[in-house]
Design a protein around this motif. Structure first.
Motif, PDB file in Angstrom:
ATOM      1  N   THR A 119       0.868  -1.251  -0.081  1.00  0.00           N
ATOM      2  CA  THR A 119      -0.034   0.142  -0.091  1.00  0.00           C
ATOM      3  C   THR A 119       0.968   1.388  -0.083  1.00  0.00           C
ATOM      4  N   ALA A 120       0.360   2.337  -0.061  1.00  0.00           N
ATOM      5  CA  ALA A 120       1.121   3.637   0.021  1.00  0.00           C
ATOM      6  C   ALA A 120       0.254   4.923   0.540  1.00  0.00           C
ATOM      7  N   SER A 121       0.455   5.342   1.440  1.00  0.00           N
ATOM      8  CA  SER A 121      -0.250   6.230   2.129  1.00  0.00           C
ATOM      9  C   SER A 121      -0.233   7.645   1.478  1.00  0.00           C
ATOM     10  N   ARG A 122       1.136   8.011   0.737  1.00  0.00           N
ATOM     11  CA  ARG A 122       1.156   9.108  -0.013  1.00  0.00           C
ATOM     12  C   ARG A 122       0.288   9.204  -1.270  1.00  0.00           C
ATOM     13  N   SER A 123       0.333   8.021  -1.793  1.00  0.00           N
ATOM     14  CA  SER A 123      -0.629   7.940  -3.101  1.00  0.00           C
ATOM     15  C   SER A 123      -2.034   7.534  -2.825  1.00  0.00           C
ATOM     16  N   ALA A 124      -2.320   7.481  -1.596  1.00  0.00           N
ATOM     17  CA  ALA A 124      -3.582   6.794  -1.200  1.00  0.00           C
ATOM     18  C   ALA A 124      -3.985   5.641  -1.749  1.00  0.00           C
ATOM     19  N   VAL A 125      -3.157   4.614  -2.047  1.00  0.00           N
ATOM     20  CA  VAL A 125      -3.389   3.263  -2.448  1.00  0.00           C
ATOM     21  C   VAL A 125      -3.734   2.470  -1.228  1.00  0.00           C
ATOM     22  N   SER A 126      -5.035   1.596  -1.303  1.00  0.00           N
ATOM     23  CA  SER A 126      -5.583   1.082  -0.351  1.00  0.00           C
ATOM     24  C   SER A 126      -6.461  -0.074  -0.817  1.00  0.00           C
ATOM     25  N   ALA A 175      -1.979 -17.847 -16.466  1.00  0.00           N
ATOM     26  CA  ALA A 175      -2.625 -16.992 -17.365  1.00  0.00           C
ATOM     27  C   ALA A 175      -1.482 -16.393 -18.257  1.00  0.00           C
ATOM     28  N   PRO A 176      -1.916 -16.308 -19.347  1.00  0.00           N
ATOM     29  CA  PRO A 176      -0.648 -15.613 -20.204  1.00  0.00           C
ATOM     30  C   PRO A 176      -0.661 -14.039 -20.266  1.00  0.00           C
ATOM     31  N   ARG A 177      -1.606 -13.807 -19.377  1.00  0.00           N
ATOM     32  CA  ARG A 177      -1.686 -12.289 -19.291  1.00  0.00           C
ATOM     33  C   ARG A 177      -2.217 -11.770 -17.788  1.00  0.00           C
ATOM     34  N   GLU A 178      -1.874 -11.201 -16.982  1.00  0.00           N
ATOM     35  CA  GLU A 178      -2.257 -10.789 -15.697  1.00  0.00           C
ATOM     36  C   GLU A 178      -2.282  -9.290 -15.530  1.00  0.00           C
ATOM     37  N   ALA A 179      -3.497  -8.905 -14.591  1.00  0.00           N
ATOM     38  CA  ALA A 179      -3.695  -7.404 -14.257  1.00  0.00           C
ATOM     39  C   ALA A 179      -3.905  -7.317 -12.998  1.00  0.00           C
ATOM     40  N   CYS A 180      -3.488  -6.296 -12.088  1.00  0.00           N
ATOM     41  CA  CYS A 180      -3.798  -5.758 -10.967  1.00  0.00           C
ATOM     42  C   CYS A 180      -3.913  -4.361 -11.096  1.00  0.00           C
ATOM     43  N   VAL A 181      -5.171  -3.756 -10.581  1.00  0.00           N
ATOM     44  CA  VAL A 181      -5.664  -2.497 -10.659  1.00  0.00           C
ATOM     45  C   VAL A 181      -5.642  -1.974  -9.163  1.00  0.00           C
ATOM     46  N   LEU A 182      -4.718  -0.983  -8.944  1.00  0.00           N
ATOM     47  CA  LEU A 182      -4.568  -0.390  -7.454  1.00  0.00           C
ATOM     48  C   LEU A 182      -5.550   0.816  -7.499  1.00  0.00           C
ATOM     49  N   GLY A 183      -6.158   1.072  -6.411  1.00  0.00           N
ATOM     50  CA  GLY A 183      -7.063   2.399  -6.246  1.00  0.00           C
ATOM     51  C   GLY A 183      -7.148   2.902  -5.011  1.00  0.00           C
ATOM     52  N   THR A 184      -7.918   3.969  -4.719  1.00  0.00           N
ATOM     53  CA  THR A 184      -8.119   4.682  -3.572  1.00  0.00           C
ATOM     54  C   THR A 184      -9.184   3.800  -2.728  1.00  0.00           C
ATOM     55  N   ARG A 185      -9.407   4.427  -1.567  1.00  0.00           N
ATOM     56  CA  ARG A 185     -10.259   3.752  -0.546  1.00  0.00           C
ATOM     57  C   ARG A 185     -11.507   3.374  -1.292  1.00  0.00           C
ATOM     58  N   ASP A 186     -12.204   4.371  -2.284  1.00  0.00           N
ATOM     59  CA  ASP A 186     -13.437   4.291  -2.818  1.00  0.00           C
ATOM     60  C   ASP A 186     -13.436   3.149  -4.287  1.00  0.00           C
ATOM     61  N   GLY A 187     -12.303   2.940  -4.362  1.00  0.00           N
ATOM     62  CA  GLY A 187     -12.178   1.953  -5.773  1.00  0.00           C
ATOM     63  C   GLY A 187     -11.698   2.757  -6.861  1.00  0.00           C
ATOM     64  N   ALA A 214       8.958   6.375  -6.506  1.00  0.00           N
ATOM     65  CA  ALA A 214       9.468   5.478  -5.469  1.00  0.00           C
ATOM     66  C   ALA A 214       8.389   4.260  -5.361  1.00  0.00           C
ATOM     67  N   TYR A 215       7.223   4.854  -5.227  1.00  0.00           N
ATOM     68  CA  TYR A 215       6.124   3.749  -4.467  1.00  0.00           C
ATOM     69  C   TYR A 215       5.945   2.871  -6.350  1.00  0.00           C
ATOM     70  N   GLU A 216       5.941   3.561  -7.499  1.00  0.00           N
ATOM     71  CA  GLU A 216       5.571   2.861  -8.679  1.00  0.00           C
ATOM     72  C   GLU A 216       6.879   1.803  -8.632  1.00  0.00           C
ATOM     73  N   ARG A 217       7.844   2.079  -8.381  1.00  0.00           N
ATOM     74  CA  ARG A 217       8.895   1.179  -8.718  1.00  0.00           C
ATOM     75  C   ARG A 217       8.867  -0.050  -7.583  1.00  0.00           C
ATOM     76  N   ALA A 218       8.403   0.219  -6.669  1.00  0.00           N
ATOM     77  CA  ALA A 218       8.251  -0.899  -5.538  1.00  0.00           C
ATOM     78  C   ALA A 218       6.835  -1.751  -5.712  1.00  0.00           C
ATOM     79  N   ALA A 219       5.867  -0.980  -6.243  1.00  0.00           N
ATOM     80  CA  ALA A 219       4.784  -2.035  -6.659  1.00  0.00           C
ATOM     81  C   ALA A 219       5.234  -2.752  -7.594  1.00  0.00           C
ATOM     82  N   LEU A 220       5.920  -2.277  -8.773  1.00  0.00           N
ATOM     83  CA  LEU A 220       6.326  -2.928 -10.009  1.00  0.00           C
ATOM     84  C   LEU A 220       7.090  -4.085  -9.614  1.00  0.00           C
ATOM     85  N   ALA A 221       8.176  -3.885  -8.768  1.00  0.00           N
ATOM     86  CA  ALA A 221       9.127  -4.864  -8.207  1.00  0.00           C
ATOM     87  C   ALA A 221       8.361  -6.107  -7.635  1.00  0.00           C
TER      88      ALA A 221
END
Length: 403
Positions: free
Chosen positions: A269-276, A286-298, A376-383
């Motif tokens: 998660t990320a408090s600064r970016s409000a990712v929760s 699956a040959p293709r995967e996805a994960c969508v990160l969002g705020t508290r309300d989606g 920094a968060y984007e790189r950490a989430a991707l990693a």
């Protein structure tokens, strides 16, 4: 004693009459043959569709046994050959770099067929060999796309490397009858694969919300994959019959990120970016995967994606086409930053397969308009996302972008 009269005899046929009768018989035979030919031509067209690998029984079962069908068909190219035209041996297919060994191979196979029943719906099939010739890169899509913009495709499961996708999974019953199934076959030849994509559209009461109906949208694809595996000598490991398949994930189906167990598992998660929150699917090869990160309300903030096999090749080709002005794209480096709104990572996968590609992209993809991006968060989430996905697929530890 009464006299018995001899039975009357038929007058002998003249030669002219005999010739006339023979001509009539020949004409009737020819006419009957014509009717038989026309009556069977539809089945012959169906049996020859998609180079003969279309499962006629499955198609008839899905579209209707007594339905009149219209069949269109096109087959081009070849499969399993190197660019020089020799067979696809391991030695000839070896190659350096990030292309998964595709530089010396040229699988130009492209098969398309469409079967339409006027009152029932249609089945559209495409079969493509991978990797494609380099001359095709950077132009149109290399492979038939699956709907993935408003929903997240789910794994096909049951031992298949595949996807089940819809453009929108919540529609009225009268409209909720179109789905795309994709199956990838990793061939025994090093690095070669086949991608089978089938769009099934059914009218009437065929709703995807009914779990008993969903396998009807899948079985044409798996049966076609089985036949294609034999027909082109792929030698891939096949899955089992698909008796159940989930629904693609809609935009309103988000959950707390901390509890994620599928494609978003291990992403911080990320408090600064409000990712929760997260929208995710299972992985399950699956040959293709996805994960969508969002705020508290989606509300979506970031989209993480993983591409394997033909989908990784296609994504690199598209970024070459759309971001060539950036000078560096996922086609040239195993990891980096794409413009101001995305990072990518890459991983080497077994048996000379196309290197996997992992991306994180801001939901507001216009990088110039983003304020104070949390790089920094984007790189950490991707990693985290790339490491978990690569491990699931048996690929090497990903190469990651720097700061």
């Amino acid at each position: 004693m009464a006299l018995t009269r001899p039975a009357p005899t038929r007058p002998a046929l003249t030669r002219r009459q005999i010739r006339a009768l023979v001509a009539v018989a020949v004409a009737l035979t020819a006419l009957t043959g014509a009717f038989v030919w026309f009556a069977g031509s539809e089945d012959r067209a169906l049996e020859g569709a998609c180079d003969g690998v279309l499962p006629v029984g499955e198609v008839r079962s899905v579209l209707g046994d007594d339905t009149e069908l219209d069949v269109t068909n096109r087959t081009e190219g070849s499969f399993g050959k190197t660019a020089s035209g020799s067979d696809g041996s391991d030695e000839a297919n070896e190659s350096d770099g990030n292309d998964g060994g595709g530089a010396k191979r040229a699988n130009s196979l492209s098969v398309h067929c469409r079967i339409t029943a006027e009152d029932t719906g249609h089945i559209a099939v495409s079969i493509a060999g991978s990797p494609r010739p380099r001359a095709e890169y950077g132009y149109d899509d290399l492979y038939t796309a699956v709907p993935a913009r408003r929903t997240l495709p789910v794994p096909l499961g049951h031992g298949w490397s595949g996807l089940f996708a819809t453009d929108t999974a919540r529609l009225d019953d009268a409209e909720d009858g179109t789905a795309t199934t994709a199956v990838t076959l990793d061939c025994a030849r090093r690095g070669d694969s086949l991608l089978i994509t089938v769009e099934t559209a059914l009218r009437g009461a065929a709703t995807l919300d009914d779990p008993a109906v969903r396998p009807d949208f899948v079985r044409t694809a798996t049966a076609t994959a089985e036949a294609a595996n034999d027909h082109w000598g792929c030698g891939a490991r096949l899955g089992k019959p698909v008796r159940s398949v989930g629904l693609p994930v809609n935009e309103d189906e988000y959950e707390p990120l901390l509890g994620a167990k599928g494609t978003c598992a291990a992403v911080p998660t990320a408090s600064r970016s409000a990712v929760s929150t997260a929208r995710e699917t299972a992985r399950d090869r699956a040959p293709r995967e996805a994960c969508v990160l969002g705020t508290r309300d989606g509300s979506p903030l970031y989209r993480l994606e993983a591409y394997y096999g033909p989908y990784a090749e296609d994504a690199r080709s598209q970024y070459t086409r759309d971001y060539d002005y950036e000078n560096v794209t996922p086609a040239e480096k195993p990891a980096g930053r794409l413009g101001r709104s995305a990072y990518w990572a890459g991983a080497t996968c077994p048996r000379g397969a196309e290197s996997a590609l992992y991306l994180i992209r801001a939901a507001a993809a216009d990088g110039e308009t983003r304020r104070r991006p949390d790089l920094a968060y984007e790189r950490a989430a991707l990693a985290a996302f790339a490491a978990a996905s690569a491990e699931h697929h048996g690929c090497a530890a990903p190469s990651l972008p720097g700061g």
